[in-house]
Design an enzyme around this catalytic site. Structure first.
Site, PDB file in Angstrom:
ATOM      1  CB  ALA A 190      -1.498  -3.306  -1.031  1.00  0.00           C
ATOM      2  CG  HIS A 191       0.368  -2.370  -4.484  1.00  0.00           C
ATOM      3  ND1 HIS A 191       1.690  -2.328  -4.150  1.00  0.00           N
ATOM      4  CD2 HIS A 191      -0.171  -1.314  -3.850  1.00  0.00           C
ATOM      5  CE1 HIS A 191       1.762  -1.337  -3.514  1.00  0.00           C
ATOM      6  NE2 HIS A 191       0.867  -0.762  -3.279  1.00  0.00           N
ATOM      7  N   GLY A 218      11.052   3.010  -1.986  1.00  0.00           N
ATOM      8  CA  GLY A 218      11.296   1.864  -2.990  1.00  0.00           C
ATOM      9  C   GLY A 218      12.350   2.362  -3.779  1.00  0.00           C
ATOM     10  NE  ARG A 228       2.676  -1.201   0.715  1.00  0.00           N
ATOM     11  CZ  ARG A 228       3.471  -1.006  -0.235  1.00  0.00           C
ATOM     12  NH1 ARG A 228       4.204  -2.301  -0.840  1.00  0.00           N
ATOM     13  NH2 ARG A 228       4.041  -0.020  -0.549  1.00  0.00           N
ATOM     14  CG  HIS A 250       1.297  -7.319  -0.744  1.00  0.00           C
ATOM     15  ND1 HIS A 250       0.761  -6.520  -1.102  1.00  0.00           N
ATOM     16  CD2 HIS A 250       2.308  -7.548  -1.931  1.00  0.00           C
ATOM     17  CE1 HIS A 250       1.298  -5.511  -2.297  1.00  0.00           C
ATOM     18  NE2 HIS A 250       2.172  -6.358  -2.456  1.00  0.00           N
ATOM     19  N   GLY A 283       7.915  -9.138  -2.076  1.00  0.00           N
ATOM     20  CA  GLY A 283       7.008  -9.996  -1.777  1.00  0.00           C
ATOM     21  C   GLY A 283       7.365 -11.515  -1.881  1.00  0.00           C
ATOM     22  CE1 TYR A 295       0.648  -8.479  -8.083  1.00  0.00           C
ATOM     23  CE2 TYR A 295       1.175  -6.846  -6.401  1.00  0.00           C
ATOM     24  CZ  TYR A 295       1.345  -7.454  -7.611  1.00  0.00           C
ATOM     25  OH  TYR A 295       2.198  -6.832  -8.525  1.00  0.00           O
ATOM     26  CD  GLN A 351       4.703  -7.311   0.543  1.00  0.00           C
ATOM     27  OE1 GLN A 351       5.280  -7.698  -0.793  1.00  0.00           O
ATOM     28  NE2 GLN A 351       4.368  -6.032   0.822  1.00  0.00           N
ATOM     29  NE  ARG A 388       3.580  10.828  -3.294  1.00  0.00           N
ATOM     30  CZ  ARG A 388       3.509  11.668  -2.344  1.00  0.00           C
ATOM     31  NH1 ARG A 388       2.597  12.557  -2.391  1.00  0.00           N
ATOM     32  NH2 ARG A 388       4.301  11.434  -1.288  1.00  0.00           N
ATOM     33  CB  THR A 428       8.952  -7.613  -7.293  1.00  0.00           C
ATOM     34  OG1 THR A 428       7.515  -7.843  -6.671  1.00  0.00           O
ATOM     35  CG2 THR A 428       9.284  -8.939  -8.209  1.00  0.00           C
TER      36      THR A 428
END
Length: 397
Positions: A187-188, A342, A237, A185, A64, A190, A106, A283, A33
């Site tokens: 993941a993470h 990234g 992802r 997407h 995204g 959302y 994405q 990580r 982003t």
């Protein structure tokens, strides 16, 4: 695991065949982003930004990109649901293709990781749950201030198909814009992850409870998108072990393996593989928000990622805090096929070249990650001396 071709020598800089795409190296631009698409429309700065990070035969994944007008959780992020957005993306894609790159869009919906200020009519954000994200986290608002996340509205079961349809239409729009494919997407923390993780999903209907039920929304999205544009243009992802935005699960390994089992079955039923599976290394939990804190057990993390790698039948991409050395090691040990980067790519537009010749890296400025300036912290990071890129095999990058 993915099938290796004779040309693949196990190096981060060796060629790789990703489905129908021939890549010249294994370094991928990760989705990030950046908040530079004013009012949701990709501007010329985006075309310059992605073109700067393009190499001939290199693979890029966009930031995204919103699948609907309810999907935003950051200011000035691009969408792919209106005709104006599709037309604007064409210029970005053309700039990447002109330099020989391959680019996927994405597809993103933030779900409860939003705020009423981003929602049509000031409505509450939608999610799998009515539980808000804890006060440990803050949301960036359009005026530059930060706020706590509001209480979301849990989607009714009958509404979920409308959201699936948004993903399907967004995928078709991405292909119309010229993208080589899309990444879902999931993941993470959302929207899709809010259905997958039992630390968030508290539903009692067919989308909650068992791990099979929690995977249902993701698989409906994947099936709808694959049905629209074909499996060979779709990546997925996931981040089973990432706690970003309170996205916790009691059994990350079991969740990841269940998703992978369902993706493998879908591929077998179709007789065609997805383009790839993209998994974030654990990580990221330690380093994702600020570069502090201690990572978990390296061996435990490695075992988790290797289990996913071994289980998935297709191209595997890993991401999350990889350095040049860690990426080279992961490919050399066959722990992954490709490595996405990234933050290092933000401040080093010619990251592939720098990695190849082991040149020093430019440090990034975190304060400019989410500003709206089309130049500062976006397209103004320096390249190496151009002459150094024109010698011998490096010229092919």
């Amino acid at each position: 695991m993915a099938e290796n071709s004779a040309a693949q020598d196990g190096s981060l800089f060796s060629p790789y065949r990703m489905g129908k795409f021939s890549l010249s190296h294994r370094v991928v631009l990760a989705p990030m982003t950046r908040c530079r698409a004013l009012n949701g429309i990709p501007r010329p700065a985006l075309a310059e930004y992605y073109a700067q990070r393009t190499t001939n035969g290199g693979f890029l994944i966009t930031e995204g990109t919103l699948v609907s007008n309810t999907a935003a959780g950051f200011p000035h992020v691009p969408g792919i649901y209106s005709e104006e957005q599709v037309e604007a993306w064409k210029k970005v894609v053309d700039a990447v293709h002109k330099k020989g790159g391959i680019i996927f869009c994405q597809l993103w919906h933030v779900g409860r990781a939003s705020h009423r200020v981003y929602q049509p009519g000031g409505a509450p954000p939608i999610s799998s749950t009515s539980k808000p994200i804890s006060s440990r986290w803050r949301i960036l608002k359009p005026d530059g201030s930060y706020s706590t996340y509001p209480e979301p509205r849990a989607l009714e079961a009958y509404e979920i198909q409308d959201v699936v349809e948004h993903y399907r239409k967004a995928a078709l729009n991405a292909i119309r814009a010229g993208f080589d494919g899309i990444e879902i997407h999931g993941a993470h923390g959302y929207l899709i992850d809010q259905f997958l993780k039992n630390g968030i999903n508290d539903r009692t209907d067919e989308y909650g409870g068992s791990i099979a039920n929690r995977c249902k929304f993701l698989m409906q999205v994947v099936q709808a998108v694959v049905g629209a544009i074909g499996a060979e243009q779709v990546g997925v992802r996931i981040s089973p072990a990432i706690d970003h935005l309170d996205a916790t699960d009691s059994d990350p390994l079991g969740l990841g393996l269940e998703v992978i089992s369902r993706l493998n079955k879908l591929q077998a039923d179709l007789g065609s593989r997805l383009t790839y599976l993209h998994v974030t290394q654990p990580r990221y939990t330690a380093y994702g928000q600020a570069e502090s804190g201690r990572p978990g057990s390296e061996e435990e993390e490695a075992q988790l990622m290797r289990a996913f790698r071994k289980a998935y039948q297709g191209t595997f991409i890993c991401s999350g805090g990889y350095t040049r050395e860690l990426g080279m090691e992961a490919v050399a040990q066959d722990d992954t096929d490709l490595v996405s980067y990234g933050r290092l790519f933000i401040s080093n537009p010619d990251l592939v070249l720098r990695f190849k010749i082991n040149a020093p890296l430019t440090k990034y400025n975190r304060k400019t990650f989410y500003t709206q300036d089309p130049v500062v912290g976006y397209t103004d990071y320096p390249f190496l001396n151009r002459d150094s890129a024109s010698q011998g095999p490096l010229s092919r990058l």
